[in-house]
Motif scaffolding. Sequence first.
Motif: not given
Length: 588
Positions: A508-521
């Motif tokens: 959840a933290v990674l999804f909120i703070v990242t931009v772009g394709k990393v959100q898919g991970f």
Amino acid sequence: MATPKKGRNASAQSKPGRSLALILIAIAALTGGMFASGHTKPRLGIDLAGGTSITLRAVPEAGNEAAINKTNMDTAVSIMERRVNGLGVSEAEVQTQGRENIIVNIPKGTNSEQARKQVGTTAKLYFRPVLATEVSGGQGAASPSPSPTGSPTDKPSGEATDKPAATGKGSASPSASATTQGRAVTDGLKADATPSASASDKAGASPSPSASGGTAEGDASALQEKYAKLDCTDERARSTVGDGVKASAPTLACGKNSQGQWQKYILGPAEVDGTDVDEAQAVLNTQTGAGWTVTMDFTDSGAKKFANITGKLAQNQSPQNQFAIVLDGEVVSDPYVRQALTGGNAEISGNFTQQSAQELANMLSYGALPLTFKVDSMTTVTAALGDDQLKAGLIAGAIGLALVIIYLLAYYRGLSFIAILSLLVSAALTYTLMSLLGPAIGFALNLPAVCGAIVAIGITADSFIVYFERVRDEIREGRTLRPAVERAWPRARRTILVSDFVSFLAAAVLFIVTVGKVQGFAFTLGLTTLLDVVVVFLFTKPLLTLMARRPFFANGHKWSGLDPKSLGAQPPLRRTRRPVAPVDPKEA
């Protein structure tokens, strides 16, 4: 003798078939929904299917940083979606990333440059009166001549006719002299006034005081000085001209005439803007030979404004009988008028191709973006590269899954049957959900998402191992399988929930703070973590409860993975007490 009450665990686990039936029904429902919707495969991202990915960053205007907010960003996303769909592009993705970024993913088959113009161009349209104009780069003043296509009165629809390109040789006509232009600029500094011939031609008449307290002459002088120094052939000069100028104030602008020469302008306050345009269309004008043009239909209020400004301009002499159509700070057309145009429509003509005319009409039809955006990055991925990446990801996943299965078979033997079935159930749920989330929320399976699914194999297998080891610990302490399964569950459940909570929180933290394709991970990792909890609670635990009733597992077969001898089981903790014979008092 009182009958002992069954505890909650015993009662709940007396019918493990209910949990198994529930999860199987869920899988059947999701599979049916997948086939019914026609989306039998997960939607692939552009890095797997090929296409163009554009990252746009909102740039605040001077003194208006608060404009970058959720409302304006959502509005921008909506307008961009309509623009891209207006090109006939299907399944394009436009979504906000963070506070000031918008990611646009356009599938293969769309020209990336055309798409970039569509989504990133602000498309702020203004109709401004021309106060002064000349060809830039020292080629002399512009001297308009009669239009070869006839006057606006010849057009029953009330269209404004574009003037021909200026030759730029020699001095301007008397009506466009420096003195007259200076007075026109002074009048133009008043936001509520449009320069007229009567106001500028009165000999010896001083300009009216402006709302700023008589500073119009000074402002006009400063504007004319900038105008004299402006060189529109310089790209850097063009990019900064008009920055921070409000629609209600005069400004400088650049644009190309019909001969392809850069022309510079002093323009008055905007009288009509893009919000007054109801619909725009690209039209091939074969009657006048103007080529591709963009016709605009105004709203009711826009038609009144347009009639008013053209009526005022018709009283002036050239070049102050022209109005400039300004798109994102650049003049795309500067037609002149001879009478008020009351038809409620207008035409933009110029050096348009079919594509550029359709692009402009598309942008005007769907409105201007509420913010200005700059392209941070634009990546084009070919379909061939996407296929290679997908194959590599699937091979990596297959290798990881095979290693996990080999480990389970070697170490847990019969228990590996339960683990493998649980992995298959988890895979079925993941696949159907990914297929349905594509049309539902726009989820696209990209390469980082595939990596997240591969990592999830280890997380799911880890939950099985925690539970199996708890059961084996209970057997080592001397308990039989059925009570060991029930006593191990509360302790294993607590550990599994804590572990999955940490994984989900990280996702959840990674999804909120990242931009772009990393959100898919991050999204895939979070989704599979939640599914791990569902599978363990509704499938793995009930299935092990049922298997514990089978002689193969209950008797501790050496291939079951639960053989007490191989586990080093201790003697039973509870032994049956032998009855003690009563002692005869006499013998005592």
